[in-house]
Design a protein around this motif. Structure first.
Motif, PDB file in Angstrom:
ATOM      1  N   GLU A  12       0.660  -1.107  -0.053  1.00 47.21           N
ATOM      2  CA  GLU A  12      -0.133  -0.097   0.003  1.00 47.21           C
ATOM      3  C   GLU A  12       0.896   1.151  -0.095  1.00 47.21           C
ATOM      4  O   GLU A  12       0.381   2.292  -0.656  1.00 47.21           O
ATOM      5  N   SER A  13       2.109   1.421   0.593  1.00 47.73           N
ATOM      6  CA  SER A  13       3.039   2.389   0.944  1.00 47.73           C
ATOM      7  C   SER A  13       3.306   2.748  -0.477  1.00 47.73           C
ATOM      8  O   SER A  13       3.911   3.899  -0.930  1.00 47.73           O
ATOM      9  N   GLN A  15       1.734   2.439  -3.595  1.00 51.24           N
ATOM     10  CA  GLN A  15       0.460   2.641  -4.324  1.00 51.24           C
ATOM     11  C   GLN A  15      -0.033   4.184  -4.105  1.00 51.24           C
ATOM     12  O   GLN A  15       0.173   4.603  -3.127  1.00 51.24           O
ATOM     13  N   PRO A  17      -2.469   7.024  -3.334  1.00 51.68           N
ATOM     14  CA  PRO A  17      -3.635   7.085  -2.437  1.00 51.68           C
ATOM     15  C   PRO A  17      -4.889   7.294  -3.345  1.00 51.68           C
ATOM     16  O   PRO A  17      -4.936   8.316  -4.083  1.00 51.68           O
ATOM     17  N   THR A  24     -12.860   0.992  -5.763  1.00 49.62           N
ATOM     18  CA  THR A  24     -11.686   0.359  -6.476  1.00 49.62           C
ATOM     19  C   THR A  24     -12.048  -0.208  -7.889  1.00 49.62           C
ATOM     20  O   THR A  24     -11.301  -0.301  -8.509  1.00 49.62           O
ATOM     21  N   GLY A 115      -4.653  -4.719  -7.994  1.00 50.31           N
ATOM     22  CA  GLY A 115      -3.642  -3.943  -7.392  1.00 50.31           C
ATOM     23  C   GLY A 115      -2.160  -4.570  -7.656  1.00 50.31           C
ATOM     24  O   GLY A 115      -1.037  -4.181  -7.177  1.00 50.31           O
TER      25      GLY A 115
END
Length: 217
Positions: A12-13, A15, A17, A24, A115
């Motif tokens: 997630e860090s 991607q 925000p 999604t 993702g």
């Protein structure tokens, strides 16, 4: 020339925000077609082709502080181009600095709705090996192909409609294209919430488009 196809799972860090108000499901697929990094300003300019819902995506892009400029151009009801200029983030540099100087990224780079990031890297065996060893530990890596480079550089997102892309994805995930076939057309139709006739038409039209693309038509 040798190349390697990878599917990367980004934490997630790494991607961008996305506002909670944006589903999604708004982005089905994004193909990064071209990009240029301006080192003197730490800004990257890029062009992407996207399958998805343009309005919520445009709202999300406008709300991102790292984006300085963006322009959207409609292709059809669910496909559009994005041109954007945005800051190069530290996490971006960590990822792209893994690419060896004797290797190159082959466009398009594909971002999917699950993702993951799909990309092809071209180079000699040593360059490809060094690149694999430099990928940050927090990124999951799945190698889907290694061999002589014979890919045709072409965008599939611009050839398939959103519904055709969805139908082919559902059929693949259910095992419709396995040998022997693991599911029936009726199951694909049920998942797509349409008749068997409509599902068959979507699949045949999508398959025809992909075959024509593969054969250069």
């Amino acid at each position: 020339m040798r190349s390697i196809d990878l599917v990367l799972g980004l934490p997630e860090s790494m991607q961008l925000p996305v506002p909670a108000s944006v589903s999604t499901a708004a982005v089905v697929r994004e193909e990064l077609l071209s990009w240029q990094i301006h080192e003197e300003t730490d800004v990257v300019c890029f062009l992407s082709l996207v399958i998805g819902e343009m309005d919520p995506i445009q709202t999300a892009v406008d709300d991102l502080d790292v984006v300085h400029r963006s322009d959207f151009t409609v292709v059809d009801d669910d496909t559009f181009y994005i041109y954007a200029e945005m800051d190069v983030r530290a996490v971006d540099r960590r990822l792209w600095s893994a690419i060896d100087r004797r290797a190159i990224l082959v466009p398009p780079i594909v971002y999917t709705d699950d993702g993951t990031l799909q990309l092809t890297i071209l180079g000699d065996e040593e360059a490809l090996s060094r690149t694999m060893n430099r990928v940050p530990d927090e990124i999951t890596v799945n190698v889907t192909r290694v061999g002589e480079h014979r890919h045709s550089i072409a965008s599939l997102a611009g050839r398939l409609t959103h519904r055709q892309f969805e139908a082919l994805t559902v059929a693949r995930d259910l095992g419709y294209y396995e040998v022997p076939r693991k599911t029936a057309l009726s199951d694909v139709a049920s998942e797509l919430d349409c008749s068997e006739s409509a599902a068959s038409t979507l699949l045949r039209k999508g398959e025809r488009t992909l075959v024509n693309a593969a054969l250069g038509n």
